[in-house]
Design a protein around this motif. Structure first.
Motif, PDB file in Angstrom:
ATOM      1  N   ILE A 306      -5.147  20.934  -2.296  1.00  0.00           N
ATOM      2  CA  ILE A 306      -5.060  19.482  -2.279  1.00  0.00           C
ATOM      3  C   ILE A 306      -4.013  18.793  -2.879  1.00  0.00           C
ATOM      4  O   ILE A 306      -4.038  18.495  -3.970  1.00  0.00           O
ATOM      5  CB  ILE A 306      -6.634  18.683  -2.508  1.00  0.00           C
ATOM      6  CG1 ILE A 306      -7.655  19.602  -1.539  1.00  0.00           C
ATOM      7  CG2 ILE A 306      -6.694  17.323  -2.147  1.00  0.00           C
ATOM      8  CD1 ILE A 306      -8.949  19.284  -1.792  1.00  0.00           C
ATOM      9  N   PHE A 307      -3.065  18.382  -2.498  1.00  0.00           N
ATOM     10  CA  PHE A 307      -1.850  17.752  -2.847  1.00  0.00           C
ATOM     11  C   PHE A 307      -1.425  18.661  -4.026  1.00  0.00           C
ATOM     12  O   PHE A 307      -1.224  18.046  -5.064  1.00  0.00           O
ATOM     13  CB  PHE A 307      -2.282  16.197  -3.278  1.00  0.00           C
ATOM     14  CG  PHE A 307      -2.589  15.468  -2.089  1.00  0.00           C
ATOM     15  CD1 PHE A 307      -1.721  15.336  -0.953  1.00  0.00           C
ATOM     16  CD2 PHE A 307      -3.762  14.692  -1.928  1.00  0.00           C
ATOM     17  CE1 PHE A 307      -1.903  14.669  -0.081  1.00  0.00           C
ATOM     18  CE2 PHE A 307      -4.217  13.836  -1.105  1.00  0.00           C
ATOM     19  CZ  PHE A 307      -3.396  14.000  -0.020  1.00  0.00           C
ATOM     20  N   GLY A 308      -1.441  19.847  -4.015  1.00  0.00           N
ATOM     21  CA  GLY A 308      -1.236  20.725  -5.078  1.00  0.00           C
ATOM     22  C   GLY A 308       0.064  21.449  -4.629  1.00  0.00           C
ATOM     23  O   GLY A 308       0.457  22.543  -5.635  1.00  0.00           O
ATOM     24  N   ALA A 332      -9.722  15.981  -7.683  1.00  0.00           N
ATOM     25  CA  ALA A 332      -9.884  14.906  -8.445  1.00  0.00           C
ATOM     26  C   ALA A 332     -11.073  13.830  -7.523  1.00  0.00           C
ATOM     27  O   ALA A 332     -11.661  13.254  -8.157  1.00  0.00           O
ATOM     28  CB  ALA A 332      -8.525  14.092  -8.311  1.00  0.00           C
ATOM     29  N   CYS A 336     -13.959  12.689  -9.773  1.00  0.00           N
ATOM     30  CA  CYS A 336     -13.955  11.128 -10.286  1.00  0.00           C
ATOM     31  C   CYS A 336     -15.212  10.475  -9.526  1.00  0.00           C
ATOM     32  O   CYS A 336     -15.913   9.855 -10.267  1.00  0.00           O
ATOM     33  CB  CYS A 336     -12.770  10.524  -9.606  1.00  0.00           C
ATOM     34  SG  CYS A 336     -11.196  11.184 -10.525  1.00  0.00           S
ATOM     35  N   TYR A 382      -4.830   9.739  -3.616  1.00  0.00           N
ATOM     36  CA  TYR A 382      -4.008  10.230  -4.724  1.00  0.00           C
ATOM     37  C   TYR A 382      -2.999   9.753  -5.099  1.00  0.00           C
ATOM     38  O   TYR A 382      -2.076   9.317  -4.194  1.00  0.00           O
ATOM     39  CB  TYR A 382      -3.919  11.819  -4.502  1.00  0.00           C
ATOM     40  CG  TYR A 382      -5.129  12.626  -4.411  1.00  0.00           C
ATOM     41  CD1 TYR A 382      -6.118  12.468  -3.374  1.00  0.00           C
ATOM     42  CD2 TYR A 382      -5.527  13.310  -5.359  1.00  0.00           C
ATOM     43  CE1 TYR A 382      -7.278  13.155  -3.391  1.00  0.00           C
ATOM     44  CE2 TYR A 382      -6.674  14.438  -5.305  1.00  0.00           C
ATOM     45  CZ  TYR A 382      -7.587  14.105  -4.131  1.00  0.00           C
ATOM     46  OH  TYR A 382      -8.693  14.819  -4.264  1.00  0.00           O
ATOM     47  N   MET A 383      -2.272   9.848  -6.305  1.00  0.00           N
ATOM     48  CA  MET A 383      -0.954   9.292  -6.750  1.00  0.00           C
ATOM     49  C   MET A 383      -0.739   7.908  -6.266  1.00  0.00           C
ATOM     50  O   MET A 383       0.382   7.720  -5.638  1.00  0.00           O
ATOM     51  CB  MET A 383       0.185  10.310  -6.140  1.00  0.00           C
ATOM     52  CG  MET A 383      -0.131  11.557  -6.559  1.00  0.00           C
ATOM     53  SD  MET A 383       1.036  12.948  -5.561  1.00  0.00           S
ATOM     54  CE  MET A 383      -0.106  13.277  -4.118  1.00  0.00           C
ATOM     55  N   ILE A 409     -10.103   4.899 -10.710  1.00  0.00           N
ATOM     56  CA  ILE A 409     -10.621   5.917 -11.712  1.00  0.00           C
ATOM     57  C   ILE A 409      -9.396   6.301 -12.537  1.00  0.00           C
ATOM     58  O   ILE A 409      -8.732   7.013 -12.048  1.00  0.00           O
ATOM     59  CB  ILE A 409     -11.716   7.049 -11.239  1.00  0.00           C
ATOM     60  CG1 ILE A 409     -12.399   6.586  -9.879  1.00  0.00           C
ATOM     61  CG2 ILE A 409     -12.308   7.519 -12.219  1.00  0.00           C
ATOM     62  CD1 ILE A 409     -13.358   5.595 -10.036  1.00  0.00           C
ATOM     63  N   GLY A 412     -10.190  10.499 -14.753  1.00  0.00           N
ATOM     64  CA  GLY A 412     -11.649  10.785 -14.378  1.00  0.00           C
ATOM     65  C   GLY A 412     -12.006  12.306 -14.898  1.00  0.00           C
ATOM     66  O   GLY A 412     -11.362  13.269 -14.869  1.00  0.00           O
ATOM     67  N   THR A 440      -4.655   8.342 -11.950  1.00  0.00           N
ATOM     68  CA  THR A 440      -5.726   7.483 -11.737  1.00  0.00           C
ATOM     69  C   THR A 440      -5.905   7.810 -10.067  1.00  0.00           C
ATOM     70  O   THR A 440      -5.157   8.631  -9.479  1.00  0.00           O
ATOM     71  CB  THR A 440      -5.259   6.082 -11.536  1.00  0.00           C
ATOM     72  OG1 THR A 440      -4.086   5.840 -10.661  1.00  0.00           O
ATOM     73  CG2 THR A 440      -4.919   5.600 -13.196  1.00  0.00           C
TER      74      THR A 440
HETATM   75  N1  SAH Z   1      -4.512  19.138  -6.711  1.00  0.00           N
HETATM   76  C1  SAH Z   1      -5.151  18.080  -7.406  1.00  0.00           C
HETATM   77  C2  SAH Z   1      -4.244  16.769  -7.082  1.00  0.00           C
HETATM   78  C3  SAH Z   1      -2.701  16.485  -7.488  1.00  0.00           C
HETATM   79  S1  SAH Z   1      -1.769  15.329  -7.149  1.00  0.00           S
HETATM   80  C4  SAH Z   1      -6.622  17.686  -7.172  1.00  0.00           C
HETATM   81  O1  SAH Z   1      -7.016  18.532  -6.093  1.00  0.00           O
HETATM   82  O2  SAH Z   1      -7.207  16.953  -7.752  1.00  0.00           O
HETATM   83  C5  SAH Z   1      -1.968  14.447  -8.493  1.00  0.00           C
HETATM   84  C6  SAH Z   1      -2.854  13.233  -8.422  1.00  0.00           C
HETATM   85  O3  SAH Z   1      -4.359  13.638  -8.478  1.00  0.00           O
HETATM   86  C7  SAH Z   1      -2.991  12.286  -9.489  1.00  0.00           C
HETATM   87  O4  SAH Z   1      -1.917  11.440  -9.309  1.00  0.00           O
HETATM   88  C8  SAH Z   1      -4.150  11.479  -9.357  1.00  0.00           C
HETATM   89  O5  SAH Z   1      -4.204  10.532  -8.285  1.00  0.00           O
HETATM   90  C9  SAH Z   1      -5.201  12.572  -8.941  1.00  0.00           C
HETATM   91  N2  SAH Z   1      -5.933  13.251 -10.230  1.00  0.00           N
HETATM   92  C10 SAH Z   1      -5.739  14.409 -10.767  1.00  0.00           C
HETATM   93  N3  SAH Z   1      -6.616  14.649 -11.598  1.00  0.00           N
HETATM   94  C11 SAH Z   1      -7.180  13.185 -12.091  1.00  0.00           C
HETATM   95  C12 SAH Z   1      -8.002  12.895 -12.874  1.00  0.00           C
HETATM   96  N4  SAH Z   1      -8.701  13.396 -13.836  1.00  0.00           N
HETATM   97  N5  SAH Z   1      -8.419  11.329 -12.914  1.00  0.00           N
HETATM   98  C13 SAH Z   1      -7.849  10.586 -11.741  1.00  0.00           C
HETATM   99  N6  SAH Z   1      -7.044  11.046 -10.973  1.00  0.00           N
HETATM  100  C14 SAH Z   1      -6.641  12.352 -10.969  1.00  0.00           C
END
Ligand code: SAH
Length: 461
Positions: A306-308, A332, A336, A382-383, A409, A412, A440
């Motif tokens: 997921i966005f990874g 996340a 969160c 995300y992001m 958040i 989180g 966030t």
């Molecule tokens: N693969 C990750 C996402 C990577 S993209 C996943 O599945 O969570 C990076 C984005 O994830 C950040 O910009 C933010 O939006 C979100 N993110 C990751 N960790 C986070 C956290 N602890 N609290 C809030 N947002 C988080």
């Protein structure tokens, strides 16, 4: 770390226990197990304690403590219930630089006793530095039940073969892999089943045949959003197995601490005002390390898919025929949402949820904004911090109710988690005032209003 754990070889060494009651007896049992020569001084000495002292070849000293007793001692334990005596013993030991332990009084100690799990020759000590002894004991209980008693036998079985194995597998990495495969494999199973002779025979055969599985592999592992308790068992197991770890900014320090100590760590994330290692380079590094025969851990924040960019990383692995495993992590959005009392779906408010990238192109035209305005869905960006104003503005432009509840958040699931809650119109300004920093996650939808009632567990700033 307030203390450095060391293991003390007390075999045949003279140790003094001050005190003759139940606590002194408990300590004497431990010293006895460590094969120390135990001396006890006290006006009254319990029977079991006397027996331990005599069996160890030490002396029973009937009377009060005095400083000459410290002579030639390797360790002193003060276990009386008289504070002045404990303090004096500690003071005099400190002056002589003699290791001293005062029971239940860490401030007077130069050494403290851990809770012990004894699978000799395998020994585990757990301590909380005197700050939470009940917790340390609980951990001991858990370890006691999860570490098979036969581990001691396993360690004993290996011991005489160490030299031979070193000769058969001169390369450090190959030898380590041999050990690990043996510990995880059928030799160990035989020991656990009580078949020591069979285990020994198999071990001999494996050494003679130089049987070791060679060849690297890659574990693409989701480390979750930050709280180490949210790791999966599988993630943890592979983190302990890998020889090289490639990690980035989102992986928290306590999680990295759980990676095998001697693993090589390679940071591939962005530094402040600096560029990240380009994705293609990371993909290539994974392949290169694996082709060197290494077990490579690619540790990613949240879930790798997921966005990874997990898909891109394994693409090159597959093309190079490098074996790999993908381990999902808590993304996340889930982390969160759960840690802030915002259900992502709800029978009454939201029948679907979308995970959307908030990383917008200049014109912001990369999304079908019109699809996001349906009120019965939850949007998770995300992001989305840098583009927060644009995201809110675009949604409103396309017809989303400006009063829709929205929350950002911050960090989180980590101890520093903060929730910034407002409406679609109000959130950008609100966030500006509150000095928010990444990472966030932006959650938009009616479910956000449930936070007020469901967030009882995590008090918010
Ligand atoms: N693969 C990750 C996402 C990577 S993209 C996943 O599945 O969570 C990076 C984005 O994830 C950040 O910009 C933010 O939006 C979100 N993110 C990751 N960790 C986070 C956290 N602890 N609290 C809030 N947002 C988080």
């Amino acid at each position: 770390m307030d203390y450095l754990p060391l293991f003390f070889d007390l075999r045949g060494k003279h140790c003094l226990i001050v005190g003759g009651g139940a606590i002194a007896t408990r300590k004497a049992r431990l010293l006895n197990k460590a094969q120390a020569c135990i001396h006890v001084v006290a006006p009254k000495i319990e029977q079991e304690l006397s027996a331990l002292v005599l069996a160890s070849g030490g002396q029973l000293i009937d009377g009060e403590y005095h400083s000459e007793l410290l002579q030639d001692k390797a360790l002193v334990i003060s276990a009386t219930d008289i504070a002045e005596v404990n303090e004096r013993v500690a003071r005099e030991c400190h002056a002589l630089k003699l290791p001293v332990n005062v029971v239940d009084c860490p401030s007077l100690c130069s050494v403290i006793m851990p809770a012990i799990i004894d699978r000799s020759p395998l020994i585990i000590g757990v301590t909380s530095g005197g700050q939470a002894p009940v917790l340390a004991r609980k951990i001991r209980t858990q370890l006691e039940s999860s570490i098979p008693a036969a581990y001691g036998a396993l360690a004993k079985l290996f011991s005489p073969f160490r030299k031979k194995i070193k000769k058969a597998f001169p390369d450090d990495d190959v030898r380590r892999r041999f050990w690990e495969n043996t510990i995880d494999g059928s030799v160990a199973e035989k020991v656990f089943a009580g078949d020591l002779a069979g285990a020994e025979q198999e071990l001999r055969e494996k050494i003679d045949q130089q049987d070791v599985l060679r060849g690297g592999e890659v574990y693409l592992v989701g480390a979750g959003p930050g709280d180490p308790d949210l790791l999966t068992f599988k993630a943890l197991r592979l983190m302990q197995k890998a020889e090289v770890v490639l990690y980035d900014r989102l992986v928290s320090e306590p999680i990295l601490d759980m990676v095998r100590r001697d693993a090589e760590r390679v940071y591939v994330g962005k530094k402040r005002d600096n560029h990240a290692v380009p994705q293609q380079e990371i993909n290539q590094m994974l392949v290169d390390y694996a082709l060197q025969g290494k077990r490579v851990l690619r540790l990613k924040g949240g879930d790798p898919f997921i966005f990874g960019r997990g898909g891109e990383e394994i693409d090159l692995l597959a093309a190079n025929k490098v074996p790999f495993q993908v381990v999902p992590g808590i993304t996340a959005a889930s982390g969160c949402a759960a840690y802030s009392g915002i259900p992502l779906t709800h029978r009454d408010y939201s029948q679907s949820v979308r995970f959307i990238t908030g990383h917008l192109k200049e014109d912001g035209d990369d999304h079908a904004w019109g699809e996001f305005v349906n009120p019965n869905q939850t949007l998770v960006f995300y992001m989305g911090l840098a583009g927060l104003s644009r995201i809110c503005q675009k949604l409103i432009e396309h017809g989303k109710d400006p009063q829709t509840p929205a929350a950002l958040i911050e960090k989180g699931t980590l101890p520093e988690q903060r929730i910034h809650k407002s409406t679609l119109t109000g959130l950008p300004e609100y966030v500006k005032q509150r000095k928010v920093s990444a990472p966030t996650l932006l959650i938009i939808g009616d479910v956000v209003s449930l936070h007020d009632t469901l967030n009882w567990y995590h008090p918010q700033a």
